[in-house]
Design a protein around this motif. Structure first.
Motif, PDB file in Angstrom:
ATOM      1  N   ASP A  66       0.849  -0.887  -0.064  1.00 49.54           N
ATOM      2  CA  ASP A  66      -0.507  -0.292  -0.372  1.00 49.54           C
ATOM      3  C   ASP A  66       1.122   1.172   0.032  1.00 49.54           C
ATOM      4  O   ASP A  66       0.401   2.524  -0.991  1.00 49.54           O
ATOM      5  N   ARG A 123       0.436   6.613  -6.928  1.00 48.48           N
ATOM      6  CA  ARG A 123      -0.841   7.959  -6.781  1.00 48.48           C
ATOM      7  C   ARG A 123      -0.159   9.387  -6.561  1.00 48.48           C
ATOM      8  O   ARG A 123      -0.248  10.123  -7.466  1.00 48.48           O
ATOM      9  N   ARG A 152      -4.071   2.203 -13.696  1.00 47.86           N
ATOM     10  CA  ARG A 152      -5.352   2.868 -13.785  1.00 47.86           C
ATOM     11  C   ARG A 152      -5.799   3.039 -12.292  1.00 47.86           C
ATOM     12  O   ARG A 152      -6.476   3.472 -12.142  1.00 47.86           O
ATOM     13  N   ARG A 153      -5.767   1.636 -12.351  1.00 50.00           N
ATOM     14  CA  ARG A 153      -6.729   0.697 -11.134  1.00 50.00           C
ATOM     15  C   ARG A 153      -5.794   1.178  -9.353  1.00 50.00           C
ATOM     16  O   ARG A 153      -6.265   1.364  -8.849  1.00 50.00           O
ATOM     17  N   CYS A 174      -7.249   4.873  -8.671  1.00 46.18           N
ATOM     18  CA  CYS A 174      -8.213   5.251  -8.794  1.00 46.18           C
ATOM     19  C   CYS A 174      -8.789   4.282  -7.135  1.00 46.18           C
ATOM     20  O   CYS A 174     -10.137   4.228  -7.119  1.00 46.18           O
ATOM     21  N   GLY A 175      -7.343   3.534  -6.640  1.00 48.99           N
ATOM     22  CA  GLY A 175      -7.908   2.798  -5.305  1.00 48.99           C
ATOM     23  C   GLY A 175      -8.287   1.690  -5.151  1.00 48.99           C
ATOM     24  O   GLY A 175      -8.288   0.834  -4.098  1.00 48.99           O
ATOM     25  N   GLU A 176      -8.286   1.109  -6.441  1.00 44.88           N
ATOM     26  CA  GLU A 176      -8.671  -0.867  -6.351  1.00 44.88           C
ATOM     27  C   GLU A 176      -7.650  -1.137  -6.530  1.00 44.88           C
ATOM     28  O   GLU A 176      -7.790  -2.498  -5.873  1.00 44.88           O
ATOM     29  N   ILE A 177      -6.369  -0.836  -6.705  1.00 46.01           N
ATOM     30  CA  ILE A 177      -5.678  -2.318  -6.522  1.00 46.01           C
ATOM     31  C   ILE A 177      -5.148  -2.552  -4.885  1.00 46.01           C
ATOM     32  O   ILE A 177      -4.613  -3.669  -4.659  1.00 46.01           O
ATOM     33  N   GLU A 193      -6.186  -5.758  -2.996  1.00 45.22           N
ATOM     34  CA  GLU A 193      -5.440  -7.208  -3.336  1.00 45.22           C
ATOM     35  C   GLU A 193      -3.733  -7.216  -3.064  1.00 45.22           C
ATOM     36  O   GLU A 193      -3.629  -8.649  -2.933  1.00 45.22           O
TER      37      GLU A 193
END
Length: 332
Positions: free
Chosen positions: A265, A272, A319-320, A323-326, A329
């Motif tokens: 993270d 980011r 992109r993921r 956007c905070g999607e990754i 996982e």
């Protein structure tokens, strides 16, 4: 067979700069106002991801290719790679009309494979780790006589990467610290040799990921050790350092002031920040310096330089992350 030097010094790095002049870019360095405000000290970004092949690896590859004899160039070159070294070596070899074979594991992202294919290199996908890929390299050297130019543990590679350190100290001569991505140690060793050779008091700190940091594990064990190679956002920092490491382990041990590890993270936060605040697209390995600073894992005492070492990230992944999607996982 030529004698392999046991270390790389400032004089070798300066010679490398002369050898690769006109073959690599002198990349810019910029002040990051956002990171400077956060740190309370000037923080500079060395934009090495603007390099011709999108990463610092072109410096070492170009120097190693230039140092080959005519007979060695006829034989062709081979290397194991997590992607960026392979692309750089393929680029440098194509300019010289030399055959290049790049051996990689199944963990190398597809976008990096595509970039190497476009340079007409012969690609071999072998196993699930750098060590597996290296076995194919060893076979090609033995069976076909190719010249091995490894991604880090070679004096010409280290000297070439060290030219980045020369530029940093010329651009920010009062740098108190330099944060450098750390994997097999080619970049860290070369930059540290250049920085310490020009400014002994400047600290050089290696930054790596917590998932499979082979150099950190080896430094802790006081000898090269194997680690499991794991998926990570900083995929370019994966792989071992070689149990028979002849150069970079000792140089990192002797020259680095500290080594810092980042969680997934924290790497994502660096990617980011680079995009949202600095308007720069960098891969995970190139963002670890920013990530370390944001996480408060490095104490800044004066002007600090962060090396943004590469930009060769799959854009759908980027992109993921942005956007905070990754995070969920990969940070688990």
């Amino acid at each position: 067979m030529p004698v392999i030097e046991t270390t790389v010094e400032l004089q070798h790095i300066r010679a490398a700069r002369e050898r690769i002049a006109g073959k690599v870019e002198r990349t810019p360095i910029v002040l990051s106002q956002s990171l400077s405000d956060r740190a309370g000290r000037p923080v500079y970004l060395k934009l090495e991801h603007h390099q011709t092949t999108g990463a610092f690896k072109l410096r070492g590859a170009s120097n190693a290719i230039a140092a080959l004899s005519a007979e060695e160039k006829l034989r062709g070159v081979v290397a194991a790679s997590t992607g960026n070294h392979g692309r750089a070596l393929a680029h440098a070899a194509k300019l010289e009309g030399i055959r290049a074979v790049i051996c990689m594991s199944r963990l190398v992202p597809e976008n990096k494979l595509d970039a190497i294919r476009r340079l007409d290199a012969d690609i071999r996908i072998v196993g699930n780790s750098q060590d597996d890929a290296q076995q194919e390299v060893d076979r090609l050297v033995a069976d076909e006589g190719l010249v091995m130019l490894p991604p880090f543990d070679h004096p010409d590679i280290v000297a070439g990467q060290g030219t980045l350190g020369l530029e940093i100290m010329e651009q920010v001569p009062d740098a108190a610290s330099v944060l450098v991505p750390l994997s097999g140690g080619g970049l860290a060793a070369g930059v540290a040799a250049a920085v310490k050779g020009m400014s002994p008091g400047t600290k050089v700190i290696g930054i790596s990921m917590a998932r499979g940091a082979a150099m950190k594990a080896s430094l802790d064990a006081r000898r090269p050790v194997q680690v499991e190679e794991l998926p990570t956002l900083a995929d370019s920092l994966g792989g071992g350092i070689g149990l028979d490491n002849r150069l970079t382990f000792a140089m990192c041990r002797d020259l680095l002031d500290d080594v810092v590890l980042l969680a997934e993270d924290e790497i994502a936060a660096g990617i980011r920040h680079a995009y949202e605040e600095e308007r720069e697209i960098v891969e995970g390995a190139g963002a670890v310096g920013i990530g370390a600073l944001l996480a408060g894992k490095v104490k800044v005492s004066g002007p600090t330089v962060l090396i943004l070492s590469g930009k060769n990230i799959d854009m759908s992944l980027h992109r993921r992350i942005v956007c905070g999607e990754i995070i969920a996982e990969r940070a688990a």
